[in-house]
Design a protein around this motif. Structure first.
Motif, PDB file in Angstrom:
ATOM      1  N   GLN A 369       0.831  -1.007   0.011  1.00 13.48           N
ATOM      2  CA  GLN A 369      -0.107   0.022  -0.180  1.00 13.48           C
ATOM      3  C   GLN A 369       0.903   1.022   0.012  1.00 13.48           C
ATOM      4  OE1 GLN A 369      -4.021  -0.314   2.171  1.00 13.48           O
ATOM      5  NE2 GLN A 369      -2.621  -1.309   3.495  1.00 13.48           N
ATOM      6  N   ASN A 370       2.052   1.078   0.494  1.00 10.29           N
ATOM      7  CA  ASN A 370       3.145   2.343   0.438  1.00 10.29           C
ATOM      8  C   ASN A 370       4.253   2.363  -0.309  1.00 10.29           C
ATOM      9  OD1 ASN A 370       1.447   3.536   2.706  1.00 10.29           O
ATOM     10  ND2 ASN A 370       2.024   2.486   3.895  1.00 10.29           N
ATOM     11  N   THR A 409      -0.476  13.085  -2.761  1.00 10.55           N
ATOM     12  CA  THR A 409      -1.632  13.944  -2.822  1.00 10.55           C
ATOM     13  C   THR A 409      -2.904  13.182  -2.647  1.00 10.55           C
ATOM     14  OG1 THR A 409      -0.340  14.952  -4.675  1.00 10.55           O
ATOM     15  CG2 THR A 409      -2.674  15.524  -4.363  1.00 10.55           C
ATOM     16  N   ALA A 410      -3.164  12.071  -2.951  1.00  6.57           N
ATOM     17  CA  ALA A 410      -4.394  11.505  -2.734  1.00  6.57           C
ATOM     18  C   ALA A 410      -4.546  11.418  -1.177  1.00  6.57           C
ATOM     19  CB  ALA A 410      -4.474  10.061  -3.469  1.00  6.57           C
ATOM     20  N   ALA A 411      -3.607  10.945  -0.547  1.00  9.73           N
ATOM     21  CA  ALA A 411      -3.572  10.834   1.068  1.00  9.73           C
ATOM     22  C   ALA A 411      -3.975  12.028   1.535  1.00  9.73           C
ATOM     23  CB  ALA A 411      -2.261  10.195   1.437  1.00  9.73           C
ATOM     24  N   ALA A 412      -3.378  13.196   1.301  1.00  5.42           N
ATOM     25  CA  ALA A 412      -3.599  14.430   1.868  1.00  5.42           C
ATOM     26  C   ALA A 412      -4.967  14.851   1.481  1.00  5.42           C
ATOM     27  CB  ALA A 412      -2.651  15.689   1.114  1.00  5.42           C
ATOM     28  N   ASN A 415      -8.465  10.694  -0.082  1.00 11.95           N
ATOM     29  CA  ASN A 415      -8.703   9.641  -1.009  1.00 11.95           C
ATOM     30  C   ASN A 415      -8.060   8.336  -0.675  1.00 11.95           C
ATOM     31  OD1 ASN A 415      -9.803   8.096  -3.239  1.00 11.95           O
ATOM     32  ND2 ASN A 415      -9.143   9.754  -4.587  1.00 11.95           N
ATOM     33  N   ALA A 416      -8.508   7.501   0.188  1.00  7.01           N
ATOM     34  CA  ALA A 416      -7.845   6.199   0.634  1.00  7.01           C
ATOM     35  C   ALA A 416      -7.762   5.432  -0.711  1.00  7.01           C
ATOM     36  CB  ALA A 416      -8.465   5.552   1.956  1.00  7.01           C
ATOM     37  N   LEU A 417      -8.696   5.447  -1.478  1.00  3.85           N
ATOM     38  CA  LEU A 417      -8.599   4.229  -2.689  1.00  3.85           C
ATOM     39  C   LEU A 417      -7.325   4.723  -3.431  1.00  3.85           C
ATOM     40  CD1 LEU A 417     -12.244   4.019  -3.815  1.00  3.85           C
ATOM     41  CD2 LEU A 417     -10.895   2.309  -2.362  1.00  3.85           C
ATOM     42  N   CYS A 438      -6.068  -1.942  -9.259  1.00  5.24           N
ATOM     43  CA  CYS A 438      -6.142  -2.571  -7.816  1.00  5.24           C
ATOM     44  C   CYS A 438      -6.254  -1.686  -6.860  1.00  5.24           C
ATOM     45  CB  CYS A 438      -5.068  -3.582  -7.641  1.00  5.24           C
ATOM     46  SG  CYS A 438      -4.912  -4.582  -6.164  1.00  5.24           S
ATOM     47  N   THR A 439      -7.596  -1.610  -6.127  1.00  6.20           N
ATOM     48  CA  THR A 439      -7.727  -0.722  -4.996  1.00  6.20           C
ATOM     49  C   THR A 439      -7.977  -1.850  -3.599  1.00  6.20           C
ATOM     50  OG1 THR A 439     -10.010  -0.716  -5.464  1.00  6.20           O
ATOM     51  CG2 THR A 439      -8.589   1.213  -6.155  1.00  6.20           C
ATOM     52  N   ARG A 440      -7.932  -2.924  -3.974  1.00  8.83           N
ATOM     53  CA  ARG A 440      -7.964  -4.040  -2.940  1.00  8.83           C
ATOM     54  C   ARG A 440      -6.658  -4.216  -2.448  1.00  8.83           C
ATOM     55  NH1 ARG A 440     -12.540  -8.188  -4.919  1.00  8.83           N
ATOM     56  NH2 ARG A 440     -12.117  -9.006  -2.874  1.00  8.83           N
TER      57      ARG A 440
END
Length: 494
Positions: A369-370, A409-412, A415-417, A438-440
C-alpha cells in the motif's frame, strides 16, 4: 404616437399581423423607445433560445453510478403481506411504456453485471479439485520437488489445447469479417494470446488501430495520445463496433462500453463463453514485446503466473472488474520478483522455492500500500527511497517521483482508495501505473501472506509423511474447476 396603419386587403393584413409581434401590449413604453426595444429583444430571445437536454451523454463524459439507496428521497420497499384475497386477484398487464422503462433499468452497464460465473471458483465447503494431477504422479523425493512438479502440471492443464486454439482462431477470423467495413483497419490480437501467457479461459483481446497523424514518429515533440479529441475518436469507433456486435445473435445483449478514462469494449461470445476485449491505439502495445522478451529470459514466468493467477481467481481477487490486479500487472509483478532475485534459483526444478519466495515477498516482505514496485530497473520505491531532486534525474526516477506524489496527494485529500492502491511502474512508460485498477491492495497482500503460510505448512507436512496427502498445491488453491471444464467443452464442441 405611432401612426395608424390602414390596409385595404384584410387577408394580407391578417397574415402580416400573424407573423409580426403585436404593436400594442405590455412590451410598448410610450415615453421610452429604449425600454420598448429592450423589452422586444428580451421577448424574442425567450422565444428563440431554450435549453436542450440531449438523450445521451456526450463522448468523454463519465457519470458515477449512484445506487438507489443513496439517492435523495429513497424509501426501502415494503413487501405487503399477501392475503388469500390478493393471491386470487390476477396482476394487470404492464403498459408498453412501463415495460420499456423497467427493461432499460435492467440493462447491464458493465462487464461485472454481464459476468455469469468465474471459470475458477472457490471450493468453499465442497472438496477442492485437482484436475492437473489426473495424469501425473508426484515424486516423493522432497516437498519442494513435488511442488515444482505440481506447478508445471497445473500450467500444462491450464494451457489451451490445439483444438481450443484452432477454434479461437476461427473466432478471430469471424470477428475480423464481421467488423470489415466498420473499422478502418483489421483488428489485431494483443494481450496474453499474443505474449504467450495465455490460459484456457483468457480473454481474446483486440487492438483497433487508430491513426493519429500529429504523433508521427518523424516529429521530435508529439502530442499526448490520450488528449480529448483522440479519446472522443476512440469512443466513437468503439460505439460503432458495439452497435455492429449487438446486431448479431452471437453477441446480442452481451456487449458493454466501459471506463471512459481508457475506453474499452467488452463482449461475451455466447456460443463459446469467451470474453472479447476491444481497445483503440496506434498499434501493438510496447508491453507485448517486453513480456515476450521476459519469457525468453525467465522460463519460470509462465508457471508462476499460472499458479498465482489461479490462487487469486479462487479468492475473487483477479481482474479490473474485481477492483484487483490485471493480467499485465500481475505478469510484471512476477517479472520484478524474478529480476530482483536473478541467479538465486539456479536449479531447473526450483519452481516450488520460487513460488514460496514470491508469496513471502509480496505477502509479508513489503507493504504494497505504501511501496511501489519497479521492473526496469528492478526494485522498490517509496517516499523514503527517492533521491533528492536533481537536474540530471533519470527518466525512471522522474516517473517514480510522479507516482509517489500522486499517492501522497490522494492521501492528503483523504482519498484512501487512490492513496493505498497497488503501484507497479510500467517499464514501457515510466509515468504509467500498471496497478491502477487494484484498490483492494490490503486483501491482495493478505491473500499472498495466507497462501505462503498455508503452503509452507503443507510442505512441512509432506516432508514428515509424504503418503498422507496426494497434493501440496491444493491446500493453497482450494478451488473448483467445473465452470472451466464447461467453458472448454463449449469451445471445442462448436
Amino acid at each position: 404616437m405611432l401612426p395608424t396603419v390602414r390596409c385595404s386587403n384584410a387577408r394580407l393584413c391578417s397574415a402580416r399581423f400573424f407573423h409580426s409581434s403585436p404593436i400594442i401590449g405590455k412590451d410598448v413604453f410610450a415615453n421610452s423607445l429604449r425600454k420598448t426595444l429592450d423589452a422586444h429583444r428580451s421577448t424574442n430571445r425567450a422565444r428563440l433560445i431554450r435549453k436542450l437536454y440531449p438523450k445521451e451523454d456526450p463522448p468523454g463524459l463519465w457519470r458515477p453510478e449512484i445506487p438507489p439507496q443513496s439517492r435523495a428521497g429513497y424509501e426501502p420497499p415494503v413487501d405487503p403481506t399477501p392475503t388469500p384475497e390478493s393471491q386470487d386477484i390476477p396482476r394487470p398487464e404492464l403498459g408498453v411504456k412501463k415495460r420499456r422503462k423497467q427493461d432499460s433499468k435492467q440493462k447491464p452497464l458493465g462487464r461485472e453485471l454481464l459476468q455469469h460465473e468465474d471459470a475458477i471458483q472457490p471450493a468453499g465447503k465442497a472438496p477442492a479439485q485437482t484436475p492437473w494431477l489426473k495424469n501425473h504422479a508426484l515424486p516423493r523425493a522432497s516437498a519442494e520437488i513435488a511442488l515444482d512438479t505440481e506447478i508445471r502440471a497445473l500450467t500444462q492443464y491450464l494451457t489451451p489445447s490445439v483444438e481450443e486454439l484452432s477454434r479461437l482462431e476461427k473466432l478471430r477470423t469471424e470477428v475480423a469479417s464481421l467488423l470489415e467495413g466498420v473499422v478502418p483497419h483489421t483488428p489485431k490480437v494483443i494481450g496474453s494470446r499474443r505474449t504467450g501467457l495465455v490460459l484456457a479461459h483468457s480473454d481474446l483481446d483486440f487492438i483497433l488501430p487508430f491513426e493519429d497523424l500529429p504523433r508521427s514518429p518523424e516529429r521530435d515533440r508529439r502530442p499526448s495520445p490520450t488528449r480529448p479529441e483522440i479519446q472522443d475518436g476512440h469512443i466513437r469507433l468503439l460505439r460503432q463496433v458495439e452497435r455492429t456486435l449487438q446486431q448479431t445473435a452471437a453477441f446480442k445483449d452481451q456487449v458493454s462500453l466501459s471506463d471512459k478514462r481508457n475506453p474499452s469494449l467488452s463482449a461475451r461470445h455466447r456460443p463459446t463463453g469467451i470474453w472479447l476485449q476491444f481497445y483503440c491505439g496506434e498499434g501493438i502495445p510496447a508491453i507485448t514485446e517486453y513480456l515476450q522478451d521476459y519469457q525468453a529470459e525467465y522460463p519460470s514466468l509462465k508457471p508462476l503466473y499460472a499458479a498465482t493467477r489461479t490462487l487469486l481467481e479462487a479468492r475473487g481477487l483477479f481482474g479490473a472488474p474485481q477492483a484487483s490486479i490485471g493480467p499485465d500487472a500481475l505478469a510484471m509483478l512476477i517479472v520484478a520478483f524474478l529480476k530482483m532475485n536473478h541467479g538465486r534459483f539456479p536449479a531447473s526444478d526450483s519452481l516450488g522455492d520460487q513460488f514460496l519466495a514470491l508469496l513471502q515477498l509480496y505477502g509479508d516482505g513489503i507493504d504494497l500500500q505504501n511501496v511501489g514496485v519497479a521492473v526496469d530497473p528492478p526494485g522498490l520505491f517509496g517516499v523514503d527511497t527517492l533521491v533528492p531532486l536533481r537536474n540530471q534525474e533519470a527518466a525512471y526516477q522522474r516517473g517514480q517521483r510522479s507516482l509517489v506524489n500522486a499517492k501522497r496527494t490522494a492521501a492528503a485529500k483523504g482519498n484512501a482508495l487512490v492513496a493505498n492502491r497497488l503501484c507497479i511502474q510500467d517499464p514501457t512508460h515510466y509515468m504509467n501505473d500498471l496497478g491502477r485498477s487494484c484498490t483492494r491492495t490490503s486483501e491482495l497482500q493478505g491473500a499472498f501472506a495466507a497462501a505462503h503460510e498455508q503452503l509452507r505448512r503443507a510442505c512441512g507436512d509432506w516432508a514428515v509423511n509424504p503418503k498422507k496427502s496426494s497434493s501440496i498445491l491444493t491446500s493453497v488453491l482450494q478451488a473448483r474447476f467445473d465452470a472451466l471444464e464447461h467453458l472448454r467443452h463449449q469451445i471445442v464442441s462448436l
